[in-house]
Scaffold this active site. Structure first.
Site, PDB file in Angstrom:
ATOM      1  N   ASP A  35     -12.265  32.024  87.296  1.00 40.76           N
ATOM      2  CA  ASP A  35     -11.273  31.277  87.654  1.00 40.76           C
ATOM      3  C   ASP A  35     -11.401  30.164  88.505  1.00 40.76           C
ATOM      4  OD1 ASP A  35      -8.435  30.752  87.603  1.00 40.76           O
ATOM      5  OD2 ASP A  35      -7.970  32.435  89.017  1.00 40.76           O
TER       6      ASP A  35
ATOM      7  N   ASN B  53      -4.445  30.997  77.131  1.00 38.33           N
ATOM      8  CA  ASN B  53      -5.079  29.585  77.251  1.00 38.33           C
ATOM      9  C   ASN B  53      -4.552  29.023  75.831  1.00 38.33           C
ATOM     10  OD1 ASN B  53      -8.336  30.683  78.377  1.00 38.33           O
ATOM     11  ND2 ASN B  53      -6.685  29.785  79.251  1.00 38.33           N
TER      12      ASN B  53
END
Length: 302
Positions: free
Chosen positions: A33, A81
């Site tokens: 991340d 995503n």
């Protein structure tokens, strides 16, 4: 000057941490991340952040292999995503395609016998990415020195739902008896089958959540979790060593807990056996002698 001092201090700390490590976890899973935030803070485009993150991925693969980790799973592209802007998705697909092929051709991958596997609902990915997956998997299919799992189009909740539907379909088709539904029936229908249980989950970028990553395998082994503030492009070997130290501390604590439980059980059993012996001794004189024929049979059997 300040940078040189920091680098020197980091090198010393890295050596100290390396000496403290007494056995690496077999399976490490990483939630990478912070790529976009890293790019934003450096005044770059998100695509630059992803490129920087890809370089970190290459370094982490080497570190894990050198430290004795046997399996590494990277959360490269989640089902969430797909909700990102199309241009970001396309860049990610470009990066995934190129890196999969690059890894498959890398000298170190073949020298270390690294097997590359994609896990997830890969049918949702563009054909060019699926072709790159096939290329990487086929090039490394026979290797057993190290396993690199790349989670693509992966979502933990989606994985469990897919497995549950598979079980339901098998029952409806008469291929599976409801009484035979067990952990293996679920596990064999996961996107990640076969993947060993996770020992350590690492998340970069400061968020303290696991984003439902590998829920079946993480809960199965009660994996240790390490959250750190550096963005993925900033993740260093010191961060990895600190994560492994956290895993070792947790593993030692768990071993101590199990030892205490075993000792308590032994003591409890010992107390019960002792009490039984005392009761037997108390009534031993009152028990009748065995009949002569029984005693004779016992002696002949001896």
């Amino acid at each position: 000057m300040r940078t040189r001092l920091w680098d020197a201090a980091s090198a010393v700390y890295e050596r100290l941490l390396t000496r403290e490590i007494d056995g690496a976890p077999a399976h490490v899973a990483v939630i990478q991340d912070g790529n976009r935030r890293y790019a934003r803070e450096h005044g770059d485009d998100p695509t630059d952040g992803y490129q920087s993150g890809a370089r970190t991925t290459e370094r982490v693969l080497e570190w894990c292999s050198d430290l004795g980790v046997e399996e590494l799973t990277l959360y490269a592209f989640s089902t969430e995503n797909f909700e990102r802007p199309p241009d970001q998705q396309q860049h990610l697909f470009d990066l995934l395609e190129s890196k999969l092929r690059e890894f498959a051709d890398a000298d170190r991958v073949h020298a270390d016998r690294v097997r590359i596997r994609a896990i997830g609902d890969t049918g949702r990915l563009p054909q060019r990415v699926r072709d790159a997956i096939t290329y990487a998997e086929s090039r490394t299919a026979g290797y057993d020195g190290f396993t690199l799992n790349v989670a693509l189009a992966y979502g933990g909740r989606d994985e469990l739902l897919t497995a549950a539907r598979g079980v339901a379909d098998a029952v409806a088709a008469g291929d599976l008896d409801p009484a035979d539904i067990d952990a293996q029936a679920i596990e064999s229908r996961l996107h990640t089958s076969p993947v060993r249980d996770v020992d350590l989950i690492i998340r970069t970028g400061g968020d303290e959540r696991t984003s439902n990553f590998l829920p079946w395998h993480a809960n199965g082994s009660e994996a240790a979790v390490f959250f750190c503030t550096p963005y993925w492009p900033e993740f260093s070997k010191v961060d990895l060593l600190r994560a492994i130290r956290t895993y070792e501390s947790r593993a030692a604590s768990w071993r101590q807990t199990r030892a205490k439980r075993a000792l308590a059980l032994v003591r409890a059993l010992g107390s019960e056996v002792g009490e039984a012996r005392r009761v037997l001794d108390r009534f031993k004189g009152a028990l009748p002698d065995p009949p002569e024929d029984v005693e004779a049979e016992t002696q002949s059997a001896d």
